[in-house]
Write an enzyme that holds these catalytic residues in place. Structure first.
Site, mmCIF file in Angstrom:
data_model
loop_
_atom_site.group_PDB
_atom_site.id
_atom_site.type_symbol
_atom_site.label_atom_id
_atom_site.label_comp_id
_atom_site.label_asym_id
_atom_site.label_seq_id
_atom_site.Cartn_x
_atom_site.Cartn_y
_atom_site.Cartn_z
ATOM 1 N N ILE A 517 98.763 44.187 32.153
ATOM 2 C CA ILE A 517 99.881 43.491 31.537
ATOM 3 C C ILE A 517 99.523 42.003 31.474
ATOM 4 O O ILE A 517 100.378 41.135 31.395
ATOM 5 C CB ILE A 517 101.214 43.764 32.271
ATOM 6 C CG1 ILE A 517 102.407 43.423 31.380
ATOM 7 C CG2 ILE A 517 101.282 43.101 33.633
ATOM 8 C CD1 ILE A 517 103.746 43.949 31.843
ATOM 9 N N TRP A 518 98.212 41.719 31.560
ATOM 10 C CA TRP A 518 97.626 40.395 31.319
ATOM 11 C C TRP A 518 98.058 39.353 32.353
ATOM 12 O O TRP A 518 98.207 38.181 32.039
ATOM 13 C CB TRP A 518 97.955 39.918 29.893
ATOM 14 C CG TRP A 518 97.770 41.004 28.890
ATOM 15 C CD1 TRP A 518 96.587 41.514 28.437
ATOM 16 C CD2 TRP A 518 98.795 41.756 28.238
ATOM 17 N NE1 TRP A 518 96.814 42.535 27.543
ATOM 18 C CE2 TRP A 518 98.161 42.706 27.394
ATOM 19 C CE3 TRP A 518 100.190 41.716 28.262
ATOM 20 C CZ2 TRP A 518 98.866 43.610 26.606
ATOM 21 C CZ3 TRP A 518 100.904 42.612 27.484
ATOM 22 C CH2 TRP A 518 100.235 43.548 26.672
ATOM 23 N N HIS A 519 98.226 39.786 33.596
ATOM 24 C CA HIS A 519 98.610 38.865 34.668
ATOM 25 C C HIS A 519 97.462 38.644 35.644
ATOM 26 O O HIS A 519 97.687 38.435 36.843
ATOM 27 C CB HIS A 519 99.840 39.394 35.414
ATOM 28 C CG HIS A 519 101.077 39.451 34.568
ATOM 29 N ND1 HIS A 519 102.247 40.052 34.974
ATOM 30 C CD2 HIS A 519 101.332 38.956 33.321
ATOM 31 C CE1 HIS A 519 103.164 39.952 34.024
ATOM 32 N NE2 HIS A 519 102.626 39.294 33.010
ATOM 33 N N TYR A 520 96.253 38.676 35.158
ATOM 34 C CA TYR A 520 95.099 38.487 36.049
ATOM 35 C C TYR A 520 95.047 37.049 36.548
ATOM 36 O O TYR A 520 95.537 36.112 35.912
ATOM 37 C CB TYR A 520 93.796 38.887 35.348
ATOM 38 C CG TYR A 520 93.584 38.298 33.981
ATOM 39 C CD1 TYR A 520 93.066 37.024 33.816
ATOM 40 C CD2 TYR A 520 93.907 39.026 32.834
ATOM 41 C CE1 TYR A 520 92.868 36.482 32.559
ATOM 42 C CE2 TYR A 520 93.718 38.488 31.568
ATOM 43 C CZ TYR A 520 93.194 37.216 31.445
ATOM 44 O OH TYR A 520 93.006 36.675 30.197
ATOM 45 N N HIS A 521 94.436 36.863 37.713
ATOM 46 C CA HIS A 521 94.421 35.567 38.376
ATOM 47 C C HIS A 521 93.283 35.529 39.392
ATOM 48 O O HIS A 521 92.630 36.531 39.649
ATOM 49 C CB HIS A 521 95.771 35.310 39.067
ATOM 50 C CG HIS A 521 96.220 36.445 39.954
ATOM 51 N ND1 HIS A 521 96.864 37.568 39.447
ATOM 52 C CD2 HIS A 521 96.096 36.661 41.278
ATOM 53 C CE1 HIS A 521 97.121 38.410 40.430
ATOM 54 N NE2 HIS A 521 96.656 37.884 41.555
#
Length: 572
Positions: A517-521
């Site tokens: 859901i494109w919340h990489y960190h």
């Protein structure tokens, strides 16, 4: 797992991205911004030194630039173009197009992690706020405390963002059903409309206005002093320039090298003023990548690419995380109105429940090339390796184009893991900043992440069984949970081989259907790569301020907190 019919199979293929309710096509006025110039114009302007050079005009970089320019000379370098005038960015209906567009001028750049999950990184002024689902929710108080932030200043910085680009959604029927279903399933209390991170069920904010027009971090540049801020687009920073100052052991960042849209090379330098800095805000992929290219990272990795070592730090590119997403597709008796994330259930077990529904596209959307982000590529994971051919892709395309509209009836309920606890790493492919590095997230490597995923799927089953959702599904549909999971296996597109027990083993379902859901960190963690003030360890005049410094994703969705960081970090 039994076979599904061709109609059911194609029914869920259209929902490869989560799309939002069409609330009209009214144009919103472009904010009054400083001039947005192409990078090639840099050679024609009077050269000057800057108090701050910000690399990356994204979610953190734009509020940083706007705030710093009130007192200082600032140069903002963005490798992508402008979001304004791009219909795929501006309109909710076209949300999915931005994420799948692999054309030259796309606002996103696709990549596939070594885990086999298809992902995307922003390449546009405004960063991830131009290509995300728009949901706005603050981090919880514990996150703020653990980060060592001043809570009073944090609570001043969030509203600075909110009063400029955040709105309350006109809640869609599918989102209202999720709200009621969550409460009926025991995810309580109901906290109403709120930006705060509270256990229970709530409706959050959105960066789409009531006309369905997206407002991004780029809009925050309207708060800048235009006399102090220079914004360059299509400026790809190749490296940070360092110099050893007399009497100092650390090398000092003094400027950057960048390439313009025509391939021309330029250099920009800091002023000699005390406190002048390079601030890297290129995101969780771009920031560790740029540090490595510039000579800060593991010695072995730098030597492999013949990069001169500025400072050996084995932690650069380590601790990469991506919040795993699992979803269940639910067929409906009527086409649901389109919606993106508006409602969220925040459980005390570290799982967030959200939803999306419908499908749409404006007639005047910008045509694009889907490349590696296309569903056709994803479908190759369901075909034995020896049979994966271009003809197999073409056959899928022909079948998809002949589908009747009725097969697009349905929506998703999503389960996302807080944290997560599983981590991976990032390493270079080459020294080109526009290349995708090799990224591994190690989804579900930590057993607690897998347990949380199973809990999330079981919670979704409770929601589906409520009276609320019985109003959406066909009365004679006969959709058991096993059948819904069976259908969802095909809906969640990745390159992970599928197993026959995906609908009977929830653990296997989680592993096989994981998407992003494109919340990489991560990659530049506080205490390992940067200090508590986000100054890069081992060098002076250099900071990193963005999601790469985070060890876990803040709250349900990170954009609120990352924009807040851009404002907060300039005020401390």
């Amino acid at each position: 797992m039994g076979l599904i019919s061709g109609g059911e199979f194609f029914k869920i293929l259209a929902f490869l991205c989560f799309v939002r309710l069409s609330q009209g096509r009214k144009h919103s006025a472009t904010p009054d911004l400083p001039p947005l110039r192409k990078a090639s114009s840099f050679s024609k302007i009077q050269h000057e030194a800057y108090d701050y050079i910000i690399v990356g005009g994204g979610t953190a970089g734009c509020p940083l630039a706007a705030t710093l320019s009130k007192k200082y000379k600032v140069l903002l370098l963005e490798r992508g173009g402008s979001p304004y005038g791009n219909r795929n960015i501006s309109y909710l209906e076209n949300f999915h197009i931005c994420l799948t567009d692999e054309s030259k001028n796309s606002p996103s750049q696709g990549f596939i992690s070594t885990d086999g999950v298809i992902n995307s990184r922003a390449k546009v002024l405004g960063g991830g706020t131009c290509i995300n689902a728009g949901f706005y929710s603050r981090a919880n108080r514990r996150f703020v405390k653990d980060a060592g932030w001043d809570e009073e200043l944090v609570n001043q910085s969030y509203p600075w963002v909110e009063e400029r680009i955040v709105y309350w959604p006109k809640i869609a029927p599918w989102q209202a059903a999720l709200r009621d279903g969550l409460l009926e399933a025991g995810v309580s209390p109901y906290n109403g409309y709120t930006y705060d991170h509270l256990f229970g069920t709530k409706v959050g904010g959105t960066i789409f206005d009531e006309a369905g027009y997206r407002h991004t971090a780029a809009d925050l540049l309207a708060a800048a002093n235009p006399d102090n801020l220079r914004v360059l687009l299509h400026a790809s920073v190749n490296k940070v320039i360092f110099k050893t100052r007399h009497g100092h052991q650390k090398q000092s960042a003094i400027g950057v090298q960048f390439k313009d849209e025509n391939g021309g090379h330029h250099q920009a330098f800091l002023s000699q003023k005390r406190g002048s800095e390079i601030i890297v805000s290129a995101g969780a992929i771009g920031s560790p990548q740029l540090l490595l290219i510039s000579g800060i990272g593991p010695r072995s990795e730098l030597k492999k690419h013949n990069i001169s070592i500025v400072f050996h730090n084995e932690h650069v590119g380590k601790g990469m995380s991506d919040n795993p997403l699992s979803s269940v597709f639910i067929p409906t008796k009527d086409p649901p109105k389109q919606s993106l994330i508006e409602t969220v259930g925040i459980t005390d077990d570290g799982v967030f429940i959200e939803a999306s529904s419908g499908f749409g596209q404006t007639g005047d959307s910008i045509h694009c090339h889907h490349g590696i982000m296309s569903a056709e590529i994803g479908q190759l994971s369901t075909i034995p390796p020896k049979d994966r051919s271009l003809e197999a892709v073409h056959k899928y395309v022909r079948n998809k184009n002949s589908l009747p509209k009725e097969v697009f009836h349905g929506g998703f309920i999503l389960s996302k893991i807080d944290g997560p606890l599983s981590t991976g790493n990032l390493v270079l492919v080459d020294t080109d900043p526009n290349s995708n590095p090799i990224v591994t997230f190690n989804y579900f490597k930590h057993p607690q992440d897998l347990r949380r995923c199973v809990y999330g799927i079981k919670t979704i089953e409770k929601i589906i069984s409520t009276n609320t959702f019985s109003n959406f599904t066909p009365k004679d549909g006969g959709y058991s949970m096993e059948k819904l999971l069976n259908m969802s296996v095909a809906a969640n597109i990745n390159l992970i081989p599928k197993h026959t027990d995906d609908s009977t083993s929830l653990e296997q379902f989680c592993r096989d259907t994981v998407v992003t859901i494109w919340h990489y960190h991560g990659g530049c963690h506080v205490g390992k790569v940067v200090d508590q003030q986000y100054k890069v360890i081992g060098a002076s005049g250099l900071r990193v301020i963005d999601g790469s410094t985070l060890s876990r994703s803040p709250g349900t969705n990170p954009q609120a907190t990352v924009m807040m960081m851009g404002r907060y970090s300039t005020e401390t």
